[in-house]
Design a protein around this motif. Structure first.
Motif, PDB file in Angstrom:
ATOM      1  N   GLN A  64      12.877   1.055   5.615  1.00 44.85           N
ATOM      2  CA  GLN A  64      12.322   0.032   4.732  1.00 44.85           C
ATOM      3  C   GLN A  64      11.545   0.624   3.555  1.00 44.85           C
ATOM      4  O   GLN A  64      10.957  -0.101   2.771  1.00 44.85           O
ATOM      5  N   GLY A  65      11.512   1.951   3.468  1.00 42.15           N
ATOM      6  CA  GLY A  65      10.789   2.595   2.373  1.00 42.15           C
ATOM      7  C   GLY A  65       9.290   2.672   2.581  1.00 42.15           C
ATOM      8  O   GLY A  65       8.545   2.970   1.645  1.00 42.15           O
ATOM      9  N   LEU A  66       8.810   2.421   3.795  1.00 46.08           N
ATOM     10  CA  LEU A  66       7.363   2.448   4.044  1.00 46.08           C
ATOM     11  C   LEU A  66       6.785   3.839   3.818  1.00 46.08           C
ATOM     12  O   LEU A  66       5.726   3.984   3.207  1.00 46.08           O
ATOM     13  N   CYS A  67       7.469   4.847   4.292  1.00 46.10           N
ATOM     14  CA  CYS A  67       6.984   6.223   4.140  1.00 46.10           C
ATOM     15  C   CYS A  67       6.889   6.587   2.652  1.00 46.10           C
ATOM     16  O   CYS A  67       5.905   7.171   2.212  1.00 46.10           O
ATOM     17  N   ARG A  68       7.893   6.234   1.882  1.00 48.49           N
ATOM     18  CA  ARG A  68       7.895   6.508   0.444  1.00 48.49           C
ATOM     19  C   ARG A  68       6.684   5.850  -0.229  1.00 48.49           C
ATOM     20  O   ARG A  68       6.002   6.460  -1.052  1.00 48.49           O
ATOM     21  N   LYS A  69       6.401   4.610   0.132  1.00 45.78           N
ATOM     22  CA  LYS A  69       5.266   3.898  -0.461  1.00 45.78           C
ATOM     23  C   LYS A  69       3.943   4.525  -0.052  1.00 45.78           C
ATOM     24  O   LYS A  69       3.031   4.659  -0.880  1.00 45.78           O
ATOM     25  N   LEU A  70       3.836   4.937   1.210  1.00 45.96           N
ATOM     26  CA  LEU A  70       2.591   5.572   1.660  1.00 45.96           C
ATOM     27  C   LEU A  70       2.409   6.937   1.006  1.00 45.96           C
ATOM     28  O   LEU A  70       1.286   7.322   0.675  1.00 45.96           O
ATOM     29  N   PHE A  71       3.502   7.667   0.797  1.00 49.96           N
ATOM     30  CA  PHE A  71       3.397   8.941   0.096  1.00 49.96           C
ATOM     31  C   PHE A  71       2.961   8.728  -1.355  1.00 49.96           C
ATOM     32  O   PHE A  71       2.236   9.553  -1.913  1.00 49.96           O
ATOM     33  N   ALA A  72       3.391   7.643  -1.984  1.00 53.69           N
ATOM     34  CA  ALA A  72       2.942   7.350  -3.352  1.00 53.69           C
ATOM     35  C   ALA A  72       1.433   7.114  -3.378  1.00 53.69           C
ATOM     36  O   ALA A  72       0.739   7.594  -4.286  1.00 53.69           O
ATOM     37  N   LEU A  73       0.908   6.422  -2.378  1.00 55.74           N
ATOM     38  CA  LEU A  73      -0.542   6.232  -2.286  1.00 55.74           C
ATOM     39  C   LEU A  73      -1.241   7.569  -2.052  1.00 55.74           C
ATOM     40  O   LEU A  73      -2.284   7.858  -2.638  1.00 55.74           O
ATOM     41  N   SER A  74      -0.644   8.386  -1.202  1.00 56.72           N
ATOM     42  CA  SER A  74      -1.191   9.710  -0.925  1.00 56.72           C
ATOM     43  C   SER A  74      -1.242  10.551  -2.197  1.00 56.72           C
ATOM     44  O   SER A  74      -2.224  11.260  -2.451  1.00 56.72           O
ATOM     45  N   ASP A  75      -0.178  10.486  -3.012  1.00 55.03           N
ATOM     46  CA  ASP A  75      -0.158  11.235  -4.272  1.00 55.03           C
ATOM     47  C   ASP A  75      -1.324  10.838  -5.166  1.00 55.03           C
ATOM     48  O   ASP A  75      -1.992  11.694  -5.755  1.00 55.03           O
ATOM     49  N   ILE A  76      -1.557   9.552  -5.292  1.00 51.35           N
ATOM     50  CA  ILE A  76      -2.656   9.068  -6.135  1.00 51.35           C
ATOM     51  C   ILE A  76      -3.986   9.590  -5.601  1.00 51.35           C
ATOM     52  O   ILE A  76      -4.829  10.070  -6.355  1.00 51.35           O
ATOM     53  N   TYR A  77      -4.166   9.521  -4.294  1.00 56.77           N
ATOM     54  CA  TYR A  77      -5.393  10.010  -3.671  1.00 56.77           C
ATOM     55  C   TYR A  77      -5.571  11.509  -3.927  1.00 56.77           C
ATOM     56  O   TYR A  77      -6.647  11.961  -4.342  1.00 56.77           O
ATOM     57  N   LEU A  78      -4.510  12.298  -3.699  1.00 59.32           N
ATOM     58  CA  LEU A  78      -4.624  13.748  -3.861  1.00 59.32           C
ATOM     59  C   LEU A  78      -4.866  14.139  -5.318  1.00 59.32           C
ATOM     60  O   LEU A  78      -5.664  15.039  -5.597  1.00 59.32           O
TER      61      LEU A  78
END
Length: 142
Positions: A64-78
């Motif tokens: 469902q693309g959940l991992c991709r979306k969470l990685f995008a949030l992670s990128d912003i955080y990092l």
């Protein structure tokens, strides 16, 4: 995925807790997770680096693309933590997933059953808009 955030809190600093991103189902159960943290010295490398762990998606929610979306949030955080590189360890069965997300693997050392993976974090195009919460960001990723 991370099943119990309270069990993680015992071993994490407040800064590390801010880097945990989860997706929940309508019942409030965690169905996917990515944990991000920053370190100034990783494996002897004297640089600021993002560390990724706690990655997972419940079987019935995969694709469902959940991992991709969470990685995008992670990128912003990092990026906000001044960490331009993300690092994680991968077992052979998840190698393709991380490569699809832009990570590259270093050659395995003798005896290793995992891959050391890295990715240059690209700035996310938000037109310089500050995102106040993950709830505001998710629709932007769809």
């Amino acid at each position: 995925p991370i099943e119990n955030l309270e069990s993680m809190r015992r071993n994490l600093s407040e800064d590390d807790i801010a880097g945990i991103f989860v997706a929940v189902d309508p019942q409030g159960d965690i169905v996917a997770s990515v944990q991000s943290a920053c370190r100034d010295n990783v494996g002897g490398l004297p640089c600021r680096m993002g560390i990724i762990s706690g990655v997972g998606t419940r079987r019935d929610c995969r694709g469902q693309g959940l991992c991709r979306k969470l990685f995008a949030l992670s990128d912003i955080y990092l990026l906000a933590q001044n960490a331009p590189v993300a690092h994680l360890y991968s077992k052979p069965d998840t190698l393709a997933l991380y490569q699809k997300l832009g990570f590259f693997a270093l050659p395995q050392r003798p005896g290793e059953d995992f891959f050391r993976m890295y990715r240059i974090i690209r700035p996310f195009p938000l037109n310089h808009t500050l995102v106040a919460s993950a709830a505001q960001l998710i629709p932007m990723l769809e």
